[in-house]
Scaffold this active site. Structure first.
Site, PDB file in Angstrom:
ATOM      1  N   ASP A  98       0.866  -1.178   0.000  1.00  0.00           N
ATOM      2  CA  ASP A  98       0.000   0.000   0.000  1.00  0.00           C
ATOM      3  C   ASP A  98       0.907   1.233   0.000  1.00  0.00           C
ATOM      4  OD1 ASP A  98      -2.216   1.754   0.484  1.00  0.00           O
ATOM      5  OD2 ASP A  98      -3.234   0.089   1.489  1.00  0.00           O
ATOM      6  N   GLU A 236      -6.396   4.404  -6.021  1.00  0.00           N
ATOM      7  CA  GLU A 236      -7.700   4.654  -5.390  1.00  0.00           C
ATOM      8  C   GLU A 236      -8.180   6.035  -5.814  1.00  0.00           C
ATOM      9  OE1 GLU A 236      -9.482   4.988  -0.835  1.00  0.00           O
ATOM     10  OE2 GLU A 236      -7.559   5.852  -1.341  1.00  0.00           O
ATOM     11  N   HIS A 310     -11.192  -2.081   3.672  1.00  0.00           N
ATOM     12  CA  HIS A 310     -11.047  -1.654   5.066  1.00  0.00           C
ATOM     13  C   HIS A 310     -11.756  -0.324   5.318  1.00  0.00           C
ATOM     14  CE1 HIS A 310      -8.183   0.583   2.782  1.00  0.00           C
ATOM     15  NE2 HIS A 310      -7.910   1.350   3.823  1.00  0.00           N
TER      16      HIS A 310
HETATM   17  O1  TEU Z   1      -9.000   6.453   1.924  1.00  0.00           O
HETATM   18  C1  TEU Z   1      -9.385   7.615   1.267  1.00  0.00           C
HETATM   19  C2  TEU Z   1     -10.543   8.284   1.764  1.00  0.00           C
HETATM   20  O2  TEU Z   1     -10.875   9.320   1.247  1.00  0.00           O
HETATM   21  C3  TEU Z   1     -11.317   7.667   2.879  1.00  0.00           C
HETATM   22  O3  TEU Z   1     -11.104   8.390   4.029  1.00  0.00           O
HETATM   23  C4  TEU Z   1     -12.727   7.622   2.517  1.00  0.00           C
HETATM   24  O4  TEU Z   1     -13.243   8.878   2.259  1.00  0.00           O
HETATM   25  C5  TEU Z   1     -13.549   7.026   3.606  1.00  0.00           C
HETATM   26  O5  TEU Z   1     -12.913   5.941   4.123  1.00  0.00           O
HETATM   27  C6  TEU Z   1     -14.857   6.616   3.039  1.00  0.00           C
HETATM   28  O6  TEU Z   1     -15.446   5.701   3.827  1.00  0.00           O
HETATM   29  C7  TEU Z   1      -7.656   6.145   2.023  1.00  0.00           C
HETATM   30  C8  TEU Z   1      -7.482   4.901   2.864  1.00  0.00           C
HETATM   31  O7  TEU Z   1      -8.062   3.813   2.216  1.00  0.00           O
HETATM   32  C9  TEU Z   1      -8.036   5.154   4.232  1.00  0.00           C
HETATM   33  O8  TEU Z   1      -8.016   4.017   5.052  1.00  0.00           O
HETATM   34  C10 TEU Z   1      -7.217   6.258   4.848  1.00  0.00           C
HETATM   35  O9  TEU Z   1      -7.777   6.634   6.077  1.00  0.00           O
HETATM   36  C11 TEU Z   1      -7.124   7.492   3.943  1.00  0.00           C
HETATM   37  O10 TEU Z   1      -6.895   7.183   2.586  1.00  0.00           O
HETATM   38  C12 TEU Z   1      -5.992   8.376   4.377  1.00  0.00           C
HETATM   39  O11 TEU Z   1      -4.772   7.770   4.081  1.00  0.00           O
END
Ligand code: TEU
Length: 531
Positions: A98, A236, A310
């Site tokens: 990641d 993502e 997650h």
């Molecule tokens: O997620 C991106 C993100 O924008 C998330 O916070 C999302 O909006 C939210 O989970 C929606 O349910 C990524 C990662 O996958 C997440 O675990 C991290 O908290 C975030 O980036 C920051 O790195």
């Protein structure tokens, strides 16, 4: 679509903190993954995406990295990672790391240096302004934090302990590429790229996603790191559209292999309160988005196929009525396994793990804690706020993996960092291995079918047609290639649904109900695949 070997991958996401604890500290670890790698091989997956395991103060469970080249001691050592990579390779499984490079932790050496003052070498690794604007953080509150010492604000799209890197600075980019090459040299064969859409941000103009330089940076990253090494990459992007998906993944552009798109999820979110106040699920709307993507996959965009992660609630709870968890979990799996694209299975999904009811003080996730406060501030009473968070919180997906019916679901012999779902007595790997009709064995069969010589090419590249698009219960599509075709017919509802027998005339390949063919009626969440 040009055929590529990597199109055959089936990817399993591990959230390491909750996978298996072998060190008895209450957190899962890399040795835990090594211990269970045979289980994953047996399931049939070909690549593992591991959520961050690098040194971190864990304000956001490892998505706040303080050293990209060191494994955090709660997960083990660098040596453990090298062993894992080796073991996986021996079994023909790739390791995908990641990559969280939109921001670091505030405990990263670069940020600590940057705080020392305006002329520090690392000051410009982050984004500083004399005045803040009104941009908000994803985790609520201002996106700017004041630094008294220098009388400037630094920018953070997530928690204030996650300062954003300044991608306009070439030195930042070069350091990131060096770090990526460090892991590639260790044998890593893929990267999942956290919020990749934000790298080109222009906060002064209120542009966060899809900034002007975004694709230039991704291409530069590709050419300097994973591109020549043929790694598999998945970005993502919560904002992606057909058009930007093509920019990210068109092979001619040397950017990414694929991206995660979320419009099938966010289109149910509320404008003001986001996911916490989602509208009711509407199958027609949902199908339309998924089917459109399938139809476009013959252009340049290789799809990602996923129900959970997650960050999302458990699919077996989110999409399925409680009474039918097991049938529903199988139906969801069946729906994606015959589509074109790369399937991603989130840990525990393969046994149909579900959401958990947590009390206010049991929440671990920074986002859930902030949401509770925000909802109460917006006038909801505590009970209603808790109910909204229960439904959507990310902690739903982060409870320990349920291995057996022993203490703490076999995850750990000490108290785990997050509550174990009390339903582990019923839902666990050990029980499902023995039960030939389990969700786990259904997943195995689906993966086998997908990989089979007979169906693989058809599933990856066959023409896609959907049926009964107007139905709010039936999810149906066909795949066709040369003289072969396959039909997927699912009842995406908790009611019995009548269906014309003409759709059920083929030979059954697999189904989630015994004696699957009731000629004119589908049972709740019944799925039948015919050829
Ligand atoms: O997620 C991106 C993100 O924008 C998330 O916070 C999302 O909006 C939210 O989970 C929606 O349910 C990524 C990662 O996958 C997440 O675990 C991290 O908290 C975030 O980036 C920051 O790195």
């Amino acid at each position: 679509m040009k055929r590529e070997e990597w199109h055959k991958e089936i990817i399993y996401q591990i959230y390491p903190k909750s996978f298996l604890d072998t060190s008895q500290n209450g957190y899962g670890d890399l040795q835990g993954i090594i211990k269970k790698i045979d289980y994953l091989k047996e399931l049939g997956i070909t690549c593992i995406w591991i959520s961050p395991v690098f040194k971190s103060p864990m304000k956001d469970n490892g998505y706040d990295i303080s050293d990209y080249r060191q494994i955090d001691p709660i997960f083990g050592t660098n040596e453990d990672m090298y062993v894992l990579i080796q073991k996986a390779k021996e079994l023909g499984i790739k390791i995908m790391l990641d990559l969280v490079v939109n921001h670091t932790s505030d405990q990263h050496h670069w940020f600590k240096e940057a705080l020392k003052g305006k002329d520090n070498k690392y000051r410009d690794y982050y984004i500083w302004r004399d005045k803040k604007n009104t941009l908000k953080s994803v985790f609520l509150g201002d996106a700017w934090e004041y630094d008294k010492k220098s009388k400037q604000y630094y920018f953070h799209l997530f928690a204030k302990e996650q300062p954003d890197l300044n991608w306009e600075n070439k030195a930042v980019r070069d350091d990131i590429y060096k770090m990526m090459n460090f892991w590639i040299e260790k044998g890593v064969e893929g990267f999942r790229m956290d919020v990749i859409e934000f790298l080109g941000k222009q906060p002064d103009n209120y542009i966060i996603a899809d900034g002007e330089k975004l694709h230039e940076y991704i291409r530069e990253m590709n050419l300097n790191t994973f591109g020549p090494k043929n790694c598999i990459t998945v970005g993502e992007s919560w904002s992606a559209t057909d058009k930007t998906a093509d920019l990210y993944t068109n092979p001619k552009r040397d950017e990414l292999s694929m991206i995660f798109r979320f419009d099938h999820i966010t289109s149910f979110w509320d404008n003001q309160l986001g996911k916490w106040n989602s509208s009711d699920f509407d199958l027609k709307k949902f199908k339309n988005i998924i089917f459109e993507r399938q139809k476009h996959s013959d252009l340049h965009v290789w799809n990602t196929l996923f129900w959970g992660s997650h960050d999302l609630p458990r699919s077996a709870s989110h999409y399925i009525s409680d009474k039918y968890t097991e049938y529903g979990a199988k139906m969801l799996a069946g729906i994606t396994m015959f589509m074109s694209g790369t399937p991603f299975i989130y840990q525990g999904e393969e046994i149909g793990m579900t959401n958990i009811l947590l009390d206010e003080d049991e929440y671990q996730d920074i986002e859930a804690k902030m949401a509770l406060k925000m909802l109460i501030k917006n006038g909801y009473d505590k009970k209603s706020a808790l109910k909204m968070v229960n439904k959507m919180s990310r902690d739903n997906a982060r409870t320990p993996m349920q291995w057996n019916n022993k203490q703490n679901a076999g995850f750990s012999v000490v108290t785990p960092w997050i509550k174990v779902n009390p339903n582990y007595n019923k839902i666990n790997v050990q029980e499902q291995k023995l039960n030939k009709n389990s969700v786990l064995n259904f997943y195995k069969s689906l993966i086998e079918l997908r990989k089979s010589e007979e169906l693989n090419e058809l599933i990856l590249y066959g023409e896609f047609s959907s049926y009964l698009n107007e139905s709010n219960e039936i999810f149906m599509y066909e795949r066709k290639l040369n003289d072969k075709s396959i039909f997927v017919i699912a009842n995406f509802s908790d009611k019995e649904v009548r269906i014309s027998p003409k759709y059920l005339s083929g030979d059954i390949v697999i189904s989630n109900y015994p004696n699957s063919l009731v000629k004119e009626q589908l049972e709740p969440y019944q799925i039948i695949i015919t050829k």
